[in-house]
Motif scaffolding. Structure first.
Motif, PDB file in Angstrom:
ATOM      1  N   LYS A 152       0.846  -1.196   0.000  1.00  0.00           N
ATOM      2  CA  LYS A 152       0.000   0.000   0.000  1.00  0.00           C
ATOM      3  C   LYS A 152       0.884   1.249   0.000  1.00  0.00           C
ATOM      4  CE  LYS A 152      -3.679  -0.724   2.378  1.00  0.00           C
ATOM      5  NZ  LYS A 152      -4.583  -0.904   3.543  1.00  0.00           N
ATOM      6  N   ASP A 153       1.953   1.210   0.802  1.00  0.00           N
ATOM      7  CA  ASP A 153       2.903   2.331   0.863  1.00  0.00           C
ATOM      8  C   ASP A 153       3.662   2.490  -0.453  1.00  0.00           C
ATOM      9  OD1 ASP A 153       2.208   2.913   3.447  1.00  0.00           O
ATOM     10  OD2 ASP A 153       3.959   1.956   4.363  1.00  0.00           O
ATOM     11  N   ILE A 154       4.091   1.373  -1.030  1.00  0.00           N
ATOM     12  CA  ILE A 154       4.851   1.434  -2.289  1.00  0.00           C
ATOM     13  C   ILE A 154       4.000   2.045  -3.396  1.00  0.00           C
ATOM     14  CG2 ILE A 154       5.854   0.022  -4.134  1.00  0.00           C
ATOM     15  CD1 ILE A 154       6.882  -1.880  -1.931  1.00  0.00           C
ATOM     16  N   GLN A 160       2.288   9.265  -5.940  1.00  0.00           N
ATOM     17  CA  GLN A 160       2.729  10.608  -5.585  1.00  0.00           C
ATOM     18  C   GLN A 160       3.847  11.082  -6.518  1.00  0.00           C
ATOM     19  OE1 GLN A 160       1.451  12.722  -3.343  1.00  0.00           O
ATOM     20  NE2 GLN A 160       2.968  14.281  -3.916  1.00  0.00           N
ATOM     21  N   ASN A 161       4.792  10.202  -6.789  1.00  0.00           N
ATOM     22  CA  ASN A 161       5.888  10.548  -7.705  1.00  0.00           C
ATOM     23  C   ASN A 161       5.349  10.885  -9.088  1.00  0.00           C
ATOM     24  OD1 ASN A 161       7.670   9.978  -5.649  1.00  0.00           O
ATOM     25  ND2 ASN A 161       8.091   7.899  -6.354  1.00  0.00           N
ATOM     26  N   LYS A 162       4.384  10.087  -9.540  1.00  0.00           N
ATOM     27  CA  LYS A 162       3.800  10.329 -10.869  1.00  0.00           C
ATOM     28  C   LYS A 162       3.115  11.692 -10.907  1.00  0.00           C
ATOM     29  CE  LYS A 162       0.938   8.320 -14.464  1.00  0.00           C
ATOM     30  NZ  LYS A 162       0.148   7.161 -14.925  1.00  0.00           N
ATOM     31  N   ASN A 188      -2.916   0.150 -12.345  1.00  0.00           N
ATOM     32  CA  ASN A 188      -3.850   1.254 -12.620  1.00  0.00           C
ATOM     33  C   ASN A 188      -3.123   2.597 -12.544  1.00  0.00           C
ATOM     34  OD1 ASN A 188      -6.285  -0.271 -12.925  1.00  0.00           O
ATOM     35  ND2 ASN A 188      -6.287  -0.590 -10.714  1.00  0.00           N
ATOM     36  N   ILE A 189      -1.993   2.611 -11.841  1.00  0.00           N
ATOM     37  CA  ILE A 189      -1.213   3.853 -11.723  1.00  0.00           C
ATOM     38  C   ILE A 189      -0.417   4.098 -13.000  1.00  0.00           C
ATOM     39  CG2 ILE A 189       0.617   5.039 -10.410  1.00  0.00           C
ATOM     40  CD1 ILE A 189      -0.224   3.281  -7.993  1.00  0.00           C
ATOM     41  N   GLY A 190       0.149   3.045 -13.552  1.00  0.00           N
ATOM     42  CA  GLY A 190       0.961   3.186 -14.755  1.00  0.00           C
ATOM     43  C   GLY A 190       1.544   1.852 -15.193  1.00  0.00           C
ATOM     44  N   LYS A 191       2.592   1.918 -15.996  1.00  0.00           N
ATOM     45  CA  LYS A 191       3.232   0.712 -16.522  1.00  0.00           C
ATOM     46  C   LYS A 191       4.448   0.332 -15.682  1.00  0.00           C
ATOM     47  CE  LYS A 191       3.763   0.121 -20.966  1.00  0.00           C
ATOM     48  NZ  LYS A 191       4.114   0.341 -22.393  1.00  0.00           N
ATOM     49  N   ILE A 192       4.742  -0.962 -15.719  1.00  0.00           N
ATOM     50  CA  ILE A 192       5.926  -1.476 -15.025  1.00  0.00           C
ATOM     51  C   ILE A 192       7.021  -1.717 -16.058  1.00  0.00           C
ATOM     52  CG2 ILE A 192       6.873  -3.310 -13.573  1.00  0.00           C
ATOM     53  CD1 ILE A 192       3.930  -3.967 -12.759  1.00  0.00           C
ATOM     54  N   TYR A 193       8.121  -0.985 -15.906  1.00  0.00           N
ATOM     55  CA  TYR A 193       9.290  -1.179 -16.777  1.00  0.00           C
ATOM     56  C   TYR A 193      10.353  -1.956 -16.001  1.00  0.00           C
ATOM     57  CZ  TYR A 193       7.563   1.996 -20.380  1.00  0.00           C
ATOM     58  OH  TYR A 193       6.833   2.568 -21.390  1.00  0.00           O
ATOM     59  N   THR A 194      11.183  -2.671 -16.723  1.00  0.00           N
ATOM     60  CA  THR A 194      12.204  -3.488 -16.057  1.00  0.00           C
ATOM     61  C   THR A 194      13.574  -3.331 -16.701  1.00  0.00           C
ATOM     62  OG1 THR A 194      11.577  -5.356 -17.469  1.00  0.00           O
ATOM     63  CG2 THR A 194      10.647  -5.308 -15.243  1.00  0.00           C
ATOM     64  N   HIS A 195      14.598  -3.480 -15.853  1.00  0.00           N
ATOM     65  CA  HIS A 195      15.976  -3.628 -16.302  1.00  0.00           C
ATOM     66  C   HIS A 195      16.129  -5.017 -16.919  1.00  0.00           C
ATOM     67  CE1 HIS A 195      20.250  -4.678 -15.716  1.00  0.00           C
ATOM     68  NE2 HIS A 195      20.486  -3.378 -15.832  1.00  0.00           N
ATOM     69  N   GLY A 196      17.093  -5.188 -17.808  1.00  0.00           N
ATOM     70  CA  GLY A 196      17.277  -6.452 -18.515  1.00  0.00           C
ATOM     71  C   GLY A 196      17.452  -7.654 -17.610  1.00  0.00           C
ATOM     72  N   ALA A 197      18.228  -7.513 -16.540  1.00  0.00           N
ATOM     73  CA  ALA A 197      18.464  -8.635 -15.629  1.00  0.00           C
ATOM     74  C   ALA A 197      17.176  -9.055 -14.931  1.00  0.00           C
ATOM     75  CB  ALA A 197      19.532  -8.269 -14.602  1.00  0.00           C
ATOM     76  N   ALA A 227       8.559   8.093 -18.316  1.00  0.00           N
ATOM     77  CA  ALA A 227       8.212   9.168 -17.378  1.00  0.00           C
ATOM     78  C   ALA A 227       6.923   8.890 -16.612  1.00  0.00           C
ATOM     79  CB  ALA A 227       8.089  10.487 -18.128  1.00  0.00           C
ATOM     80  N   GLY A 228       7.000   8.973 -15.280  1.00  0.00           N
ATOM     81  CA  GLY A 228       5.836   8.790 -14.420  1.00  0.00           C
ATOM     82  C   GLY A 228       5.504   7.343 -14.110  1.00  0.00           C
ATOM     83  N   ASN A 229       6.122   6.425 -14.821  1.00  0.00           N
ATOM     84  CA  ASN A 229       5.876   5.004 -14.583  1.00  0.00           C
ATOM     85  C   ASN A 229       6.861   4.486 -13.526  1.00  0.00           C
ATOM     86  OD1 ASN A 229       3.671   4.374 -16.498  1.00  0.00           O
ATOM     87  ND2 ASN A 229       5.159   5.112 -18.005  1.00  0.00           N
TER      88      ASN A 229
END
Length: 344
Positions: A152-154, A160-162, A188-197, A227-229
């Protein structure tokens, strides 16, 4: 003097009667592996035995190895010694190893946690006479909140950052922590991007876990897209050129060590979330009590302090030195190939 069923030597935890090692750190003929983290699953053994969910994970990390997958509770005997694997709840495919000979039962936990994270098969109490336990967070200061509260905090932090026009970069170990974060991030907040590893390991785990979609960051990925994700990345990417392309960004780290403000400050993390794949102090004590064991051997973590406390409680408790690292606050141990991925 009677030889113990399991002994510690310069290669690992050894069952001499069966000529089998548990999570050995030097090359051996027969190795039972509790889980895929590289301080427990090392390259160079002739024969690997592990839970079948861990097979694709260690093949991804170690390459072409001879490995046999077992089911939970499936027994196999070597020279009269009976072995079986039982859920450890640490990460997906993580096991405790039960070893029995002539009615004497030992259990080696590997790494474990008792909270059900919704990905790993939940921890199972295994009755035994001798319990070999990690104690990464074996101090009373470590007390975890339920993961629902942490997520919930995360997600509130991300939202908030977005709202402030910033990208959220969340650090978590490539195997285990990253997938746990991904599962509970609110898309619902945005997309999840990932580093290659992270993406590569997530693709290995995805067939065995219900995870939301993720998008790999490549050289072609535009800054405006991110941006924002939220970006899930290994801790080792902090402060590298790779992360600077996310600017303006805010960093967060999910680790048991975030319970100590000093760890967050030392690593220059903007926000720390206390989320561990290991037991807290109470979880360790409750697990030991539930096994009904008389003897406890503590391996990595606050082993001296923890063993001293167990002796006060009346246990026959001692420590043994191993090369297991637990959850480090600087990052995770990696294979050379994964280090290359981190630098990509």
């Amino acid at each position: 003097m009677k030889q113990p069923l399991l002994a510690f030597n310069d290669k690992g935890i050894y069952c001499a009667r069966a000529n089998v090692y548990l999570d050995p750190w030097r090359p051996v003929t027969n190795a039972i592996i509790t889980h895929g983290h590289s301080d427990h699953a090392r390259w160079g053994h002739k024969n690997y035995i592990t839970h079948h969910q861990n097979v694709p994970i260690i093949k991804h990390r170690l390459g072409d190895i001879s490995v046999t997958g077992k089911e939970w509770g499936e027994t196999f005997s070597v020279n009269g010694v009976t072995f079986s694997l039982h859920p450890a709840g640490h990460i997906i495919g993580s096991s405790q190893v039960r070893v029995e000979y002539k009615g004497e039962v030992w259990v080696f936990t590997g790494d474990y946690k008792t909270e059900d994270d919704g990905i790993a098969t939940p921890y199972e109490v295994v009755k035994c006479h001798t319990f070999i336990t990690e104690c990464t967070f074996g101090l009373p200061a470590f007390k975890w909140l339920p993961q629902d509260e942490v997520f919930k905090d995360i997600n509130a932090w991300w939202a908030q950052n977005k709202a402030e026009g910033k990208t959220s970069v969340l650090f978590g170990y490539t195997l285990g922590k990253a997938q746990r974060l991904i599962k509970y991030l609110d898309t619902n907040i945005g997309k999840i991007y990932t580093h290659g590893a992270v993406e590569n390991m997530t693709e290995v785990v995805r067939p065995m876990a219900d995870l939301p979609p993720t998008t790999l960051i490549t050289r072609e990925t535009k800054k405006e897209e991110i941006a924002g994700n939220i970006v899930v990345a290994p801790p080792s990417t902090h402060g590298t050129p790779w992360i600077r392309r996310m600017a303006p960004y805010v960093t967060g780290s999910a680790s048991g060590w975030m319970a100590f403000r000093g760890a967050r400050r030392r690593r220059a993390i903007d926000r720390g979330f206390v989320l561990s794949d290991h037991c807290d102090w109470q979880g360790l004590l409750e697990s030991i009590r539930a096994t009904g064991c008389e003897k406890v051997i503590s391996t990595h973590g606050y082993s001296d302090i923890f063993s001293a406390y167990l002796r006060e409680l009346g246990y026959d408790a001692r420590t043994e030195h191993t090369q297991y690292e637990g959850e480090t606050d600087e990052g995770e141990s990696k294979t050379p190939a994964e280090k290359e991925e981190d630098e990509a």
